[in-house]
Design an enzyme around this catalytic site. Structure first.
Site, short mmCIF file in Angstrom:
data_model
loop_
_atom_site.label_atom_id
_atom_site.label_comp_id
_atom_site.label_asym_id
_atom_site.label_seq_id
_atom_site.Cartn_x
_atom_site.Cartn_y
_atom_site.Cartn_z
N GLY A 98 3.91 11.70 -10.08
CA GLY A 98 3.18 12.74 -9.36
C GLY A 98 1.72 12.75 -9.78
CE LYS A 473 1.75 -1.97 12.68
NZ LYS A 473 0.80 -1.82 11.60
CE LYS A 591 2.79 -3.90 3.03
NZ LYS A 591 2.70 -3.22 4.34
C1 AGP Z 1 -0.47 -4.76 9.60
O1 AGP Z 1 0.73 -4.26 10.01
C2 AGP Z 1 -0.47 -6.13 9.12
N1 AGP Z 1 0.54 -6.31 8.15
C3 AGP Z 1 -1.83 -6.74 8.81
O2 AGP Z 1 -2.59 -6.72 9.96
C4 AGP Z 1 -2.66 -6.14 7.64
O3 AGP Z 1 -3.16 -4.89 8.01
C5 AGP Z 1 -3.81 -7.09 7.31
O4 AGP Z 1 -3.27 -8.31 6.84
C6 AGP Z 1 -4.77 -6.54 6.29
O5 AGP Z 1 -4.12 -6.25 5.09
P1 AGP Z 1 -4.81 -5.37 3.96
O6 AGP Z 1 -5.01 -4.01 4.50
O7 AGP Z 1 -3.85 -5.44 2.81
O8 AGP Z 1 -6.11 -6.03 3.65
#
Ligand code: AGP
Length: 596
Positions: A98, A473, A591
């Site tokens: 928290g 998305k 990710k």
């Molecule tokens: C979003 O859903 C994607 N996974 C992707 O566009 C992401 O926002 C982009 O790779 C940038 O990532 P970051 O915000 O970690 O820099």
């Protein structure tokens, strides 16, 4: 998000605690530690993975202990900042999830009284407060200490030479696992399922005391509470997702809390000039990739409107090709992970060009935070689904707050106007909650998109980037081709592609773009493209022109991206689910994009 575990019973506490902590790894963490009760308190912690801490762990003896995995929020990820913390006498050990909002003030007081601190964290004040209030009854000392604390917590304490564990909760999860002659405690049931499926959920403002034989829950007035245990039938994987089918859906539903936490930990910092001191930038550039880039585009509208500063937005992967001519004095870099290679390169380039740099990120201690001069932390907690959801919405919160900060510094808004905007921002968690409450309607509406090959997303003004994000998305998790467009651009090409098999999603909040959006919707319907319109509650006209309507709570127009975004996230989720897609791990995507 941090993870907490506790154990009291006949087993070797270290073994139970380590195996339970490993079950919480999915929550994300940057350091880990344990405290085992013996004649002395035995403490061990380290930065990095649990396995790193475990590799140097001495063989502590004892059947009572607590453990913690930390996701840094206040203070860098480091060994001294890892939990547990002990008091000056080494009599108490404590772990916490928290935010303690008033920790700086409490720390000053405790330092003046002679308490010694070893970390940069907000948490450490708690153990010293309990030490100050401890007169032989640990529960009373904890209750007295929490009475002066502002913020949120799941806090757990052990005491040298004692078999009991004392814990309390406010807006952070805490669950007790009931065994025979032993009892357990954790942030979520995942950590308990190897030992028991009988649990007691601790509620806000309750305190719990447990020994191997007995668990007593106390209400805020100190009276014991009778609560029937629940029997959990989830598998460990289901439990990690908190009963949701996918992490993405869980994270969509965590947004009210993510917004609240981001506001809570940043509002005062910004209002007291703790960020962007002397914030007189004559223009701003915002640089980012993907979803973060869409947040940047919305930020441009808001900062220009609120702070009356010109803002340019650029993709991080393109920034390096600029000449730097007439460079903007302030460059804001947005990256939820703080590790995106193109955004890191842009941060270095901005500094090379002599710009002041500010990062908005969700990960304390990420590489980006070391490449910039100042950091605004979103408090979304770790995001596991590849699709950014709660990190996006908290980036928006960050940009709106930065807009207020710039407006305050430039006197572009009066004190009253700033106060009104602050109050409007504080309504956002409830607004998002209401949209989530209507998720079943969005699920039905997602049928309109699930079988399509192409979908258009239309919006105007600051909902043009909202719809770009809606399209991103949908394509990333459902593999449906989707295009976001400024609605006014429709006639300049895309109209040729519309037919009855190409649905359109249109953002139609009642603002200065409304009449034109209505005309665009009619235009699209005339090409037989079925339109799903998103409007404000009370709007009866939309249903006359659109095939289907989803209504969200009415908010001041500047805040309409918040409820609309949540609808778009849910639409994508349910469309992808109907198509049987791998929602949390879409094909070809990662990710963190750590290559350029
Ligand atoms: C979003 O859903 C994607 N996974 C992707 O566009 C992401 O926002 C982009 O790779 C940038 O990532 P970051 O915000 O970690 O820099």
């Amino acid at each position: 998000m941090c993870g907490i575990v506790g154990y009291t019973g006949p087993r070797v506490a270290t073994e139970v605690i380590l195996s339970s902590l490993k079950k919480l790894e999915y929550r994300g963490y940057d350091s880990a530690g344990v405290a085992i009760v013996g004649e002395e308190l035995q403490l061990h912690k380290d930065k990095g993975e649990i396995a790193v801490m475990e590799s140097t762990l001495p063989s502590f003896e004892g059947g009572v202990g607590i453990g913690h995995t930390r996701w840094a929020t206040c203070g860098r990820p480091s060994k001294p900042n890892a939990h547990p913390f002990t008091d000056c006498q080494g009599r108490l050990a404590l772990v916490h999830n928290g935010i303690i909002e008033n920790y700086a003030e409490i720390r000053r007081e405790l330092l003046a009284e002679g308490h010694r601190f070893t970390s940069e964290t907000d948490t450490e004040v708690l153990v010293h407060l309990v030490e100050r209030n401890f007169e032989g009854d640990l529960r009373q000392a904890l209750v007295k200490s929490l009475a002066v604390v502002k913020g949120t917590y799941a806090v757990v304490l052990v005491e040298k030479g004692a078999r009991h564990i004392v814990a309390a909760r406010k807006e952070n999860p805490l669950v007790v696992g009931l065994g025979v002659g032993e009892n357990f405690l954790a942030s979520d049931v995942t950590a308990l399922l190897d030992y028991t499926n009988k649990v007691l959920y601790i509620m806000d403002d309750e305190v719990v005391e447990m020994t191997p034989e007995k668990v007593t829950i106390y209400d805020p007035s100190g009276r014991p509470v009778q609560r029937r245990p629940e029997v959990i039938s989830w598998s460990a994987e289901e439990a990690q997702k908190g009963g949701f089918e996918h992490f993405m859906l869980k994270e969509i539903f965590e947004q009210p809390e993510a917004i609240r936490n981001t506001l809570r930990s940043n509002l005062e910092i910004l209002e007291n000039g703790g960020l962007l001191g002397n914030a007189e930038a004559s223009s701003v550039k915002i640089v980012a990739c993907g979803t973060s880039y869409h947040a940047a585009m919305i930020g441009k509208y808001v900062i220009e409107k609120v702070a009356k500063v010109p803002v340019a937005v650029e993709l991080a992967s393109e920034y390096r090709y600029g000449t730097g001519a007439k460079e903007h004095p302030l460059v804001v870099l947005i990256s939820q992970s703080g590790e995106t290679a193109d955004t890191l390169a842009a941060a270095r380039e901005a500094r090379r060009r002599g710009c002041r740099t500010l990062a908005i990120t969700n990960v304390v201690g990420s590489t980006l935070t070391r490449e910039v001069e100042e950091v605004f932390y979103t408090r979304a907690g770790p995001e596991i689904g590849v699709a950014a959801t709660k990190t996006f919405i908290t980036q928006l919160v960050g940009l709106y707050l930065i807009a207020m900060r710039l407006a305050q510094a430039r006197k572009a808004m009066s004190v009253d106007e700033l106060r009104t905007m602050r109050a409007q921002m504080q309504q956002l968690p409830q607004v998002v909650r209401k949209v989530l409450d209507g998720s079943s309607k969005v699920e039905e509406a997602a049928d309109m998109l699930a079988d399509a090959r192409d979908v258009f997303f239309l919006g105007r003004n600051l909902n043009f980037p909202t719809m770009l994000e809606g399209a991103l998305k949908l394509k990333e998790i459902s593999y449906i081709h989707a295009e976001g467009y400024a609605a006014g651009e429709l006639k300049h090409g895309p109209l040729a592609l519309l037919d009855s098999r190409t649905p359109t999603v249109a953002a139609c909040p009642k603002d200065h773009t409304y009449d034109k959006m209505l005309a665009n919707v009619a235009e699209v319907q005339a090409r037989e493209s079925p339109v799903l319109a998103i409007g404000f509650e009370g709007d009866r006209d939309l249903a006359q022109v659109a095939s289907r309507v989803i209504l969200v709570p009415e908010v001041p127009p500047m805040f309409s991206p918040f409820p609309i975004t949540v609808v778009l996230q849910l639409l994508s989720y349910y469309a992808a689910k109907r198509r049987g897609c791998s929602i949390d791990k879409p094909k070809n995507l990662a990710k963190s994009v750590t290559v350029e």
